[in-house]
Design an enzyme around this catalytic site. Structure first.
Site, PDB file in Angstrom:
ATOM      1  N   LEU A  83       0.834  -1.197   0.000  1.00 45.92           N
ATOM      2  CA  LEU A  83       0.000   0.000   0.000  1.00 45.92           C
ATOM      3  C   LEU A  83       0.871   1.250   0.000  1.00 45.92           C
ATOM      4  O   LEU A  83       1.979   1.242   0.556  1.00 45.92           O
ATOM      5  CB  LEU A  83      -0.903   0.030   1.242  1.00 45.92           C
ATOM      6  N   GLU A 114      -9.511   0.276   9.062  1.00 42.35           N
ATOM      7  CA  GLU A 114      -9.142  -0.839   9.927  1.00 42.35           C
ATOM      8  C   GLU A 114      -7.728  -0.643  10.462  1.00 42.35           C
ATOM      9  O   GLU A 114      -6.906   0.040   9.841  1.00 42.35           O
ATOM     10  CB  GLU A 114      -9.226  -2.159   9.161  1.00 42.35           C
ATOM     11  N   LYS A 116      -3.886  -1.171  11.132  1.00 47.02           N
ATOM     12  CA  LYS A 116      -2.809  -1.765  10.334  1.00 47.02           C
ATOM     13  C   LYS A 116      -1.971  -2.644  11.255  1.00 47.02           C
ATOM     14  O   LYS A 116      -1.079  -2.165  11.957  1.00 47.02           O
ATOM     15  CB  LYS A 116      -1.940  -0.690   9.684  1.00 47.02           C
ATOM     16  N   ASP A 118       0.707  -5.035  12.795  1.00 47.71           N
ATOM     17  CA  ASP A 118       2.148  -5.137  12.561  1.00 47.71           C
ATOM     18  C   ASP A 118       2.552  -6.595  12.679  1.00 47.71           C
ATOM     19  O   ASP A 118       3.018  -7.066  13.711  1.00 47.71           O
ATOM     20  CB  ASP A 118       2.899  -4.282  13.589  1.00 47.71           C
ATOM     21  N   ARG A 137       3.634 -13.338   1.983  1.00 44.67           N
ATOM     22  CA  ARG A 137       3.585 -12.347   0.906  1.00 44.67           C
ATOM     23  C   ARG A 137       4.864 -12.376   0.078  1.00 44.67           C
ATOM     24  O   ARG A 137       4.828 -12.282  -1.142  1.00 44.67           O
ATOM     25  CB  ARG A 137       3.367 -10.950   1.487  1.00 44.67           C
ATOM     26  N   TYR A 225      -8.517  -9.797   5.892  1.00 42.89           N
ATOM     27  CA  TYR A 225      -8.968  -8.460   5.497  1.00 42.89           C
ATOM     28  C   TYR A 225      -9.298  -8.334   4.009  1.00 42.89           C
ATOM     29  O   TYR A 225      -9.718  -7.263   3.561  1.00 42.89           O
ATOM     30  CB  TYR A 225      -7.929  -7.410   5.868  1.00 42.89           C
ATOM     31  N   LYS A 314       0.340   5.941   8.551  1.00 43.42           N
ATOM     32  CA  LYS A 314       1.262   5.476   9.576  1.00 43.42           C
ATOM     33  C   LYS A 314       1.265   6.390  10.799  1.00 43.42           C
ATOM     34  O   LYS A 314       1.140   7.614  10.679  1.00 43.42           O
ATOM     35  CB  LYS A 314       2.684   5.404   9.009  1.00 43.42           C
ATOM     36  N   CYS A 408      26.124  -0.843  47.250  1.00 44.03           N
ATOM     37  CA  CYS A 408      24.720  -0.537  46.941  1.00 44.03           C
ATOM     38  C   CYS A 408      24.498   0.970  46.971  1.00 44.03           C
ATOM     39  O   CYS A 408      24.905   1.635  47.932  1.00 44.03           O
ATOM     40  CB  CYS A 408      23.811  -1.233  47.955  1.00 44.03           C
ATOM     41  N   CYS A 411      22.030   1.512  50.372  1.00 47.05           N
ATOM     42  CA  CYS A 411      22.458   1.219  51.750  1.00 47.05           C
ATOM     43  C   CYS A 411      23.966   1.035  51.890  1.00 47.05           C
ATOM     44  O   CYS A 411      24.467   0.852  53.005  1.00 47.05           O
ATOM     45  CB  CYS A 411      21.751  -0.029  52.272  1.00 47.05           C
ATOM     46  N   CYS A 426      22.540  -6.501  45.730  1.00 49.59           N
ATOM     47  CA  CYS A 426      22.935  -5.911  47.006  1.00 49.59           C
ATOM     48  C   CYS A 426      22.785  -6.975  48.088  1.00 49.59           C
ATOM     49  O   CYS A 426      21.796  -7.711  48.117  1.00 49.59           O
ATOM     50  CB  CYS A 426      22.047  -4.709  47.316  1.00 49.59           C
ATOM     51  N   CYS A 432      18.519  -2.914  53.797  1.00 44.56           N
ATOM     52  CA  CYS A 432      18.529  -1.996  52.656  1.00 44.56           C
ATOM     53  C   CYS A 432      17.127  -1.439  52.468  1.00 44.56           C
ATOM     54  O   CYS A 432      16.190  -2.192  52.194  1.00 44.56           O
ATOM     55  CB  CYS A 432      18.979  -2.731  51.397  1.00 44.56           C
TER      56      CYS A 432
END
Length: 674
Positions: A83, A114, A116, A118, A137, A225, A314, A408, A411, A426, A432
């Site tokens: 398209l 509709e 599109k 992905d 395709r 579709y 898009k 860490c 702490c 940690c 902590c």
């Protein structure tokens, strides 16, 4: 072979097909999943007893054939064209204007709009209502034969229903729903395997597996579709009527499509879908507009490689470049020290992104991310921001590599990274504050102690005010202490204290899960509780006899080591004693196997599951009274086949043992409250 068996097989196939149609096409199931599984199991048993009754379009034959060495080439008799794209409102208006001019119409045109999807475009041919071939395709003129893999898609029919054309070539999109994509990646990451970057790659990779048994384990769907070739059928007047016909024949179509008028209606639909995009169960990268009247589509025809009567609009780009301002380290409930990149804010995928997780130190090194770098950012799955790659050419000279912190950041306890693990942690434990807050939130969660009203913000206040330093401190809170907190009135405080009191009466599996022991999830906690019965017995075994812990179903050396480390720590044993002193009590769990719904049944697990681990599946089945064996025999009740199932599946087919895929397992467990 009896006539009764033949008639029953036909009746079962018809009933299963009807339920598939109601479930996948109408989204209106008529029976519980467990009842559906009973029908499928009965059909499998009958076909195993009468192999001559098996046909290619039977619902039991979705996974068939051995792995192939390559995909055959398919020539599309009607090319699968792409398209033209639009990225602005002005381009949509120009498309509508050109259509009006070429058709010589004055008034607004009707369009079918509709999402599109992905995913991966696929063409499927039905001859006399039976699926004959499916192909990708490809370049639009030649694709790959993926018939065996498309057959494994549960939502796509193997046989059409109703009054259908003798030849029907339908076009659609194969995709992976977001929920399935997230589950699959979560499990793959836990196994240390490669994860997919996005649902589109996941769908394409799953559909192009040389072994259809692997495709069968992937959560794929397909929405139709449009048409390619057809014969023996008069086309309707409208695109919407065409889709209704496909739906009547049992083919799934997208439920979020709509008829709109003119460019204004197209743009309104586009913006509405943009707002709904993050809430859709699948990933989309735009919308498609098609002229509603098929006669208009025929009059406008095609130009080059695209139709004049359709347009893809898009959404804004899902990738963008930005700069790393800083890399900081966050600490989670289990002590995991996670790097987070702070970014110069950038607009991507419809939102502003200013930070992104880098998952672990190995990921930082693999991508070689440094402060000051220019990076490409993507919204993975349209939800989670992801740093895709570094633009090395733009790196500042002498930019230092990121180093794992030795202490860490919260702490200042030591940070360690065990050999073979990607995550650094940690060692501060409850000392902590970051771990303390997350540990208490986990302790109070619904599947743990289920303390209603103890939310994240309230926990943060309790920790910050040093009213709660461990879960045991929750049971020593007073009304006066709670009323001193923000947005905590007398009634709210009383409700929380009542919820804490209710939570004191719990079960051993819930308590074990609530303690937040690494590698001990809900299913493992249940297995440990059933095996040892009492907490003290588990503690003694974990501390002095780890080999006894490994005898528990689904518990191996890794889990045993984590249990040993947890219960060897004096602070953790003190926590349990303080919980007891506060009045927390748990009942011994000793269910009678004979009273459980799957008592006397034997299951065999093979392959990799995506939504739960095999140990979790085994624990769930044994909790229902089933025995989980390591090999298939004539006494096996059912085989659960996951990804790459191997020889056990072949033996099940040879012995006529019923087989359930992962979706069937989930339905079976759900039917019994698991």
């Amino acid at each position: 072979m009896s006539q009764g068996a033949r008639e029953r097989v036909g009746a079962l196939r018809a009933e299963i097909a009807r339920h598939d149609y109601r479930y996948y096409v109408l989204d209106d199931p008529e029976i519980p999943d467990a009842e559906y599984d009973k029908l499928m199991l009965e059909l499998q048993r009958l076909e195993a007893a009468h192999p001559d009754l098996i046909t290619a379009d039977s619902p039991t034959q979705r996974v068939a054939g051995a792995p192939s060495g390559a995909f055959g080439e398919v020539v599309h008799q009607v090319p699968m064209l792409s398209l033209d794209n639009a990225f602005t409102d002005e381009e949509v208006a120009a498309f509508d204007r050109r259509a009006l001019e070429r058709l010589g119409e004055a008034g607004p045109l009707e369009y079918w709009a509709e999402p599109k999807l992905d995913g991966l475009a696929v063409s499927a041919i039905f001859r006399e209502g039976v699926l004959e071939r499916a192909a990708t395709r490809g370049d639009g003129f030649k694709g790959e034969d993926v018939t065996a893999n498309v057959r494994t898609i549960r939502s796509f029919p193997l046989r059409l229903r109703g009054k259908f054309p003798p030849l029907l070539e339908v076009r659609g999109e194969v995709f992976m729903p977001l929920a399935g994509f997230e589950r699959f990646n979560r499990e793959a990451e836990a196994r240390g395997e490669k994860v997919f970057v996005n649902p589109r790659n996941a769908a394409a990779g799953s559909l192009r597996q040389l072994d259809p048994r692997i495709s069968a384990t992937r959560p794929l769907k397909m929405y139709c579709y449009g048409l390619g070739r057809t014969s023996g059928w008069s086309l309707p007047e409208r695109q919407s009527e065409l889709l209704e016909a496909l739906k009547d024949w049992g083919l799934p179509v997208c439920p979020h499509s709509a008829r709109v008028r003119g460019a204004e209606g197209c743009l309104q639909y586009f913006h509405e879908m943009g707002e709904r995009r993050a809430r859709l169960p699948y990933q989309i990268d735009g919308v498609v507009y098609k002229l509603e009247r098929l006669a208009y589509q025929e009059r406008l025809g095609f130009v080059a490689r695209a139709p004049r009567w359709a347009l893809a609009h898009k959404f804004p780009a899902e990738e963008a470049m930005t700069r790393v301002r800083a890399i900081e380290w966050q600490v989670g409930r289990t002590g995991a020290v996670t790097p987070v990149a702070r970014l110069e804010p950038v607009f991507v995928g419809g939102v502003t992104v200013s930070n992104v997780t880098l998952h672990n130190f190995d990921e930082v090194r693999r991508k070689d991310v440094r402060v000051g770098d220019t990076v490409v950012v993507r919204r993975a799955g349209d939800v989670i921001p992801e740093l895709v790659r570094v633009i090395q050419e733009r790196r500042e000279a002498h930019a230092p590599a990121v180093q794992l912190p030795k202490r860490c950041p919260v702490c200042h306890s030591e940070v360690i990274k065990r050999e073979g693990e990607a995550v650094a942690r940690c060692t501060g434990g409850f000392s902590c504050p970051a771990q303390r807050q997350e540990a208490i939130r986990h302790f109070a969660s619904r599947l743990a102690m289920d303390i209603e009203g103890l939310g994240e913000k309230l926990i943060a206040q309790l920790v910050e005010a040093e009213l709660v330093r461990s879960p045991a401190d929750l049971y020593r809170l007073t009304a006066e202490q709670l009323q001193g907190l923000e947005r905590m009135g007398e009634k709210s405080g009383a409700n929380l204290l009542a919820a804490l009191e209710r939570s004191k009466h719990t079960t051993l599996p819930r308590l074990l899960y609530a303690l937040g022991i690494r590698e001990v999830g809900e299913a493992t906690a249940l297995s440990l509780a059933r095996h040892f019965g009492e907490l003290d017995a588990l503690i003694e075994a974990a501390r002095a006899h780890p080999e006894q812990v490994e005898q528990v179903p689904d518990v191996g050396p890794v889990v045993a080591a984590e249990l040993h480390a947890f219960f060897a720590a004096p602070a953790h044993r003190e926590l349990i004693e303080r919980l007891r002193e506060a009045g927390v009590r748990w009942e011994r769990l000793e269910p009678r196997a004979s009273a459980l719904p799957l008592a006397g049944q034997t299951f065999v697990l093979t392959g990799t599951l995506s939504a739960l681990t095999r140990p979790e599946a085994q624990a769930a089945l044994t909790a229902l009274g089933a025995k989980v064996a390591g090999s298939v025999s004539k006494k096996t009740t059912c085989v659960i086949a996951g990804d790459a199932p191997g020889s056990k599946l072949d033996k099940a087919h040879a012995l006529g043992v019923p087989v359930l895929d992962e979706a069937g397992l989930r339905r079976l467990l759900a039917a019994h409250g698991r």
